[in-house]
Write a protein that holds these residues in place. Structure first.
Motif, PDB file in Angstrom:
ATOM      1  N   VAL A  49       0.854  -1.194   0.000  1.00 20.29           N
ATOM      2  CA  VAL A  49       0.000   0.000   0.000  1.00 20.29           C
ATOM      3  C   VAL A  49       0.889   1.242   0.000  1.00 20.29           C
ATOM      4  CG1 VAL A  49      -1.798   1.273   1.215  1.00 20.29           C
ATOM      5  CG2 VAL A  49      -1.788  -1.237   1.279  1.00 20.29           C
ATOM      6  N   ASP A  50       0.757   2.066  -1.028  1.00 20.74           N
ATOM      7  CA  ASP A  50       1.560   3.281  -1.157  1.00 20.74           C
ATOM      8  C   ASP A  50       0.906   4.418  -0.377  1.00 20.74           C
ATOM      9  OD1 ASP A  50       3.288   5.248  -1.869  1.00 20.74           O
ATOM     10  OD2 ASP A  50       2.677   5.364  -3.976  1.00 20.74           O
ATOM     11  N   LEU A  51       1.671   5.010   0.543  1.00 19.69           N
ATOM     12  CA  LEU A  51       1.158   6.113   1.365  1.00 19.69           C
ATOM     13  C   LEU A  51       1.925   7.410   1.121  1.00 19.69           C
ATOM     14  CD1 LEU A  51       0.795   4.234   4.793  1.00 19.69           C
ATOM     15  CD2 LEU A  51      -1.007   4.706   3.122  1.00 19.69           C
ATOM     16  N   THR A  52       2.703   7.456   0.046  1.00 20.20           N
ATOM     17  CA  THR A  52       3.564   8.616  -0.196  1.00 20.20           C
ATOM     18  C   THR A  52       2.774   9.921  -0.225  1.00 20.20           C
ATOM     19  OG1 THR A  52       5.083   7.216  -1.468  1.00 20.20           O
ATOM     20  CG2 THR A  52       5.288   9.604  -1.746  1.00 20.20           C
ATOM     21  N   SER A  53       1.604   9.889  -0.832  1.00 22.50           N
ATOM     22  CA  SER A  53       0.805  11.118  -0.955  1.00 22.50           C
ATOM     23  C   SER A  53       0.280  11.605   0.387  1.00 22.50           C
ATOM     24  CB  SER A  53      -0.366  10.887  -1.914  1.00 22.50           C
ATOM     25  OG  SER A  53      -1.235   9.882  -1.403  1.00 22.50           O
ATOM     26  N   LYS A  54       0.330  10.739   1.397  1.00 24.20           N
ATOM     27  CA  LYS A  54      -0.196  11.109   2.713  1.00 24.20           C
ATOM     28  C   LYS A  54       0.893  11.633   3.658  1.00 24.20           C
ATOM     29  CE  LYS A  54      -3.982   7.755   2.458  1.00 24.20           C
ATOM     30  NZ  LYS A  54      -5.013   8.795   2.237  1.00 24.20           N
ATOM     31  N   ILE A  55       2.133  11.701   3.172  1.00 32.55           N
ATOM     32  CA  ILE A  55       3.224  12.210   4.007  1.00 32.55           C
ATOM     33  C   ILE A  55       3.046  13.708   4.240  1.00 32.55           C
ATOM     34  CG2 ILE A  55       5.715  12.632   4.137  1.00 32.55           C
ATOM     35  CD1 ILE A  55       6.173  10.148   2.491  1.00 32.55           C
ATOM     36  N   THR A  56       3.201  14.121   5.490  1.00 30.95           N
ATOM     37  CA  THR A  56       3.245  15.550   5.807  1.00 30.95           C
ATOM     38  C   THR A  56       4.685  15.925   6.140  1.00 30.95           C
ATOM     39  OG1 THR A  56       2.787  15.170   8.150  1.00 30.95           O
ATOM     40  CG2 THR A  56       0.898  15.538   6.697  1.00 30.95           C
ATOM     41  N   VAL A  57       5.105  17.081   5.661  1.00 38.46           N
ATOM     42  CA  VAL A  57       6.479  17.539   5.865  1.00 38.46           C
ATOM     43  C   VAL A  57       6.458  18.881   6.578  1.00 38.46           C
ATOM     44  CG1 VAL A  57       8.691  18.071   4.781  1.00 38.46           C
ATOM     45  CG2 VAL A  57       7.152  16.415   3.712  1.00 38.46           C
ATOM     46  N   THR A  58       7.199  18.980   7.668  1.00 39.97           N
ATOM     47  CA  THR A  58       7.382  20.264   8.351  1.00 39.97           C
ATOM     48  C   THR A  58       8.875  20.536   8.452  1.00 39.97           C
ATOM     49  OG1 THR A  58       7.337  19.186  10.519  1.00 39.97           O
ATOM     50  CG2 THR A  58       5.253  20.070   9.686  1.00 39.97           C
ATOM     51  N   HIS A  59       9.240  21.816   8.406  1.00 41.64           N
ATOM     52  CA  HIS A  59      10.665  22.155   8.481  1.00 41.64           C
ATOM     53  C   HIS A  59      10.826  23.601   8.933  1.00 41.64           C
ATOM     54  CE1 HIS A  59      10.976  24.827   4.933  1.00 41.64           C
ATOM     55  NE2 HIS A  59       9.981  24.093   4.450  1.00 41.64           N
ATOM     56  N   ASN A  60      12.042  23.936   9.327  1.00 44.01           N
ATOM     57  CA  ASN A  60      12.365  25.312   9.719  1.00 44.01           C
ATOM     58  C   ASN A  60      13.557  25.840   8.929  1.00 44.01           C
ATOM     59  OD1 ASN A  60      14.342  23.728  10.848  1.00 44.01           O
ATOM     60  ND2 ASN A  60      14.295  24.673  12.873  1.00 44.01           N
ATOM     61  N   VAL A  61      13.727  25.347   7.698  1.00 43.74           N
ATOM     62  CA  VAL A  61      14.898  25.677   6.892  1.00 43.74           C
ATOM     63  C   VAL A  61      14.837  27.125   6.406  1.00 43.74           C
ATOM     64  CG1 VAL A  61      16.278  25.061   4.873  1.00 43.74           C
ATOM     65  CG2 VAL A  61      15.030  23.279   6.130  1.00 43.74           C
ATOM     66  N   ASP A  62      15.946  27.840   6.602  1.00 46.76           N
ATOM     67  CA  ASP A  62      16.104  29.203   6.086  1.00 46.76           C
ATOM     68  C   ASP A  62      17.373  29.212   5.237  1.00 46.76           C
ATOM     69  OD1 ASP A  62      16.467  31.871   5.545  1.00 46.76           O
ATOM     70  OD2 ASP A  62      16.240  32.557   7.615  1.00 46.76           O
TER      71      ASP A  62
END
Length: 760
Positions: A49-62
């Motif tokens: 089962v592919d869940l790639t589209s359900k990945i959430t990404v958070t970051h603080n990159v500047d």
């Protein structure tokens, strides 16, 4: 009648897997933010089962500012389980070099890189949490005449060269009677029995203490005039001689080479126990062939000290040409893979000349320092070959298991050995340095209880004893008491794997983790690791509770020297002092307010990810060494302190600590070294005159053989180093990101670095 529950069957837990996010995101300064999802996928049920589209990404990159940033990927499985992967994004410029080495660079540069590495260990708690130095107090009997009245980091009190103003008939021996007239026997007591007299297999400090007394080394620290000493030839006849020496542009006065020769004394002899089988017909002399045969057998058999432990043939500090390749080839089933022994850089030029071929350049000091240990000495070939027993997988060798099965070449030989009771040593009349030894023998009583050892001393049956913590206040003003500053930092190692899945991954890796252990998720959070660091009142612990140790907020005590040419403690250098900035150095790292804030931050993170629920109790196991008064006091303090501080009103969650005493060395091999505990107290000693080589014990690939923390990664280029280097004859300032592993390799040998990371 059958009663059935009306509850629904629990839903099977399905765990999603995120892949492609296990490497850092390298962003050259000035470049735009890349696609953080590139190459990252998620799935469950073994990829069905592919869940790639359900990945959430958070970051603080500047990308406009140099720095190390956090990128977090999360995905929820069909059963509601959240999988989280944390990744680093680094913005800046990165080290890129072919075959670079800082091993012989000026001290200032080496101190800068070493400080950057230790600072990173503290910022990330990758190497665990430093707590205390193994200091203590000893008392000597009135008859002892010490060469050194104050403890020296190298020579200690030089008790091997001490004298006595009373002979044995004037004192009480272990049997309660006076000793032999005219004899001088140094009476000691140890807490446990040495595990082996086979010096290539030992892995404990007690065996090391015994082997130091009964085995010689090629070089040894010896007194020159008065209390001055130097590292001088012992089994060797003279200083190491370079073959085809190289001149370094940045250090032209230093002689270095990759090939060194060591000439042996021509009067070296073996000593055997009276009951050694066929001893009169065994070879009596020691020559270069004994060394080289031993080295080959050590690699053929995979003996512990040949392949790990820091002073081995593989470590970058003194890596021997083709030693690793020879050993690896011997393990394959195909004989055609084998490498001929003559291609390994360990050779006997003649009966009295050894030749060492190193992968990296070595100085005279490097060679002497490596060979200043009994570990690199020979075993007796004929005796060893006569002691094989059994067949196939049950075939074992008895060499070093008893005095009669061991050949000696040091200041003493073992005359009597009774496990858990007594070891008696007799002065070795074949030892070339016997005239410097005043003792006729050494008696070592094995007494596990420190209080009982102290009582034996007070009863006049011992010449030396450690002072138990509980007795120190009573004897602190006794003129016989002496302070023993500790070189080893004892630290709280952490299992930061966080999940069963990560624990199982490690169990399938090279470190042989306990795959059945269930790690606590909160220990994977950097904020909680730091909370543990700031929660410990090291001053109170050392001086008010244990009383016989020193507080230690750093990984390296003042005994460690990065550059032996300066003989300056790293802690006293400007770089060493700067490491403590931001870690409350005035209170030895103690700050309850910061600890509580970091605890709450960690809780917010793990609660958001669903690892705990309100009202939970987080159970943490803590292993300590059993039968140690100091370790018991330390364990009790940590239990009380952590349970007091780590209580959350917001979530109604608290920490519960279970202290697990384990006999040495099980507290290492059955706990922290296999990741079978949440936390563990341990201390690993390193080469104090070569601090950089000791950095290997923190590497996540376990290259030093004693990495005690789990869920760590030392491969990523997270360490920003600013330093000055010569480029085309000009001194320029560089500012680059390096990985911990790359720094370790550059300080100890030669390494190729790409994007700040070590290329293996």
């Amino acid at each position: 009648v059958v009663l059935a529950s009306c509850k629904k069957k629990p839903k099977e837990k399905v765990v999603a897997k995120i892949e492609g996010a296990d490497t850092p995101i390298i962003i050259e300064f000035g470049n735009p933010l890349p696609n953080l999802m590139e190459g990252v996928t998620a799935s469950e049920k073994d990829g069905a089962v592919d869940l790639t589209s359900k990945i959430t990404v958070t970051h603080n990159v500047d990308v406009s500012k140099w720095g190390v940033y956090d990128v977090t990927y999360k995905v929820k499985s069909s059963s509601g389980h959240v999988t989280r992967v944390d990744r680093k994004a680094i913005v800046g410029e990165f080290a890129n070099y072919d075959n670079i080495s800082f091993k012989f660079y000026p001290a200032d540069l080496r101190h800068t890189f070493f400080a950057a590495a230790e600072k990173w260990l503290l910022e990330t708690m990758t190497g665990g949490i430093p707590i205390q130095a193994n200091s203590g107090f000893q008392m000597f009997s009135d008859r002892m005449q010490l060469v050194l009245e104050e403890y020296d980091p190298i020579m200690g009190f030089a008790t091997l060269y001490a004298d006595m103003n009373k002979t044995d008939e004037q004192v009480t021996m272990d049997d309660g009677n006076p000793g032999q007239p005219g004899k001088k026997t140094y009476r000691q007591a140890w807490g446990s029995t040495p595990k082996t007299m086979m010096h290539w297999l030992y892995d404990d400090s007690v065996s090391s203490d015994l082997l130091t007394l009964v085995l010689d080394a090629l070089y040894d620290y010896q007194f020159t005039t008065g209390t001055d000493y130097d590292l001088l030839p012992s089994m060797a006849a003279e200083l190491p001689e370079p073959v085809n020496p190289v001149q370094l542009e940045y250090n032209p006065d230093l002689v270095v080479s990759k090939v060194w020769r060591v000439k042996l004394r021509d009067d070296l002899k073996w000593t055997f126990h009276p009951n050694t089988p066929n001893k009169d017909n065994l070879k009596q002399t020691i020559d270069a062939n004994d060394f080289i045969w031993t080295y080959k057998e050590a690699l053929d058999q995979g003996w512990f000290r040949a392949i790990s432990g820091g002073g081995d043939f593989f470590s970058s500090t003194q890596e021997i040409v083709n030693a690793k390749a020879y050993y690896d080839a011997r393990k394959t089933p195909d004989p055609s893979d084998d490498i001929p022994w003559d291609q390994v850089g360990l050779k006997a030029i003649d009966d009295h000349t050894l030749e060492f071929h190193f992968v990296n350049l070595m100085s005279e000091w490097n060679v002497k320092y490596w060979l200043a240990s009994f570990t690199m000495g020979p075993i007796h070939k004929e005796l060893y070959e006569s002691l094989w027993e059994g067949e196939g997988e049950n075939r074992v060798n008895k060499y070093g298991t008893a005095p009669q099965y061991t050949a000696f070449n040091g200041a003493f030989y073992v005359d009597y050995f009774e496990t858990d009771k007594m070891i008696r040593l007799v002065k070795n009349e074949n030892f070339h340095g016997k005239d410097k030894i005043k003792f006729d023998g050494i008696n070592i009583a094995i007494i596990s209880d420190p209080q009982m050892r102290f009582q034996e001393f007070l009863a006049g049956k011992l010449d030396v004893t450690a002072v138990p913590s509980t007795r120190y206040p009573e004897y602190k003003d006794d003129p016989r008491i002496k302070k023993v500053p500790g070189a080893t930092t004892f630290r709280l190692s952490l299992n930061g794997n966080g999940t069963v899945e990560k624990q199982k991954e490690d169990a399938a890796g090279p470190r042989e983790a306990d795959g059945s252990f269930v790690p606590e998720p909160i220990l994977a959070r950097p904020s909680f690791k730091k909370a543990l660091y700031f929660a410990i009142d090291r001053y109170k612990l050392a001086y008010d509770i244990i009383k016989t140790v020193d507080p230690q907020m750093y990984h390296f005590t003042s005994a460690y020297i990065v550059d032996a040419s300066t003989f300056t403690s790293f802690r006293e250098t400007p770089q060493g002092v700067a490491v403590g900035q931001g870690f409350s150095p005035d209170t030895y790292g103690y700050n309850e307010q910061v600890a509580k804030a970091l605890w709450e931050k960690a809780l917010d993170e793990v609660m958001e990810d669903g690892y705990y629920k309100k009202g939970d109790t987080i159970h943490l196991t803590l292993s300590i060494q059993a039968n140690s008064e100091a370790m018991t006091l330390l364990g009790n303090y940590l239990e009380e302190q952590f349970e007091k501080l780590f209580v959350s009103e917001k979530y109604n969650i608290k920490v519960d600590v279970e202290v697990i005493p384990l006999a040495f060395p099980d507290n290492y091999y059955a706990a922290v070294l296999i990741g079978a505990v949440d936390m563990g107290i341990g201390g690993i000693s390193g080469s104090t005159l070569d601090a950089a080589s000791f950095l290997e014990v923190y590497c996540s690939d376990n290259r030093g053989g004693f990495t005690m923390d789990w869920g760590i990664d030392t491969t990523q280029p997270e360490i920003l180093v600013e330093y000055q280097d010569y480029v085309d004859g000009q001194l320029v300032t560089k500012r680059e990101f390096w990985s911990f592993d790359a720094i370790v390799s550059a300080l100890n040998g030669t390494v190729t670095v790409r994007d700040g990371m070590e290329v293996k």
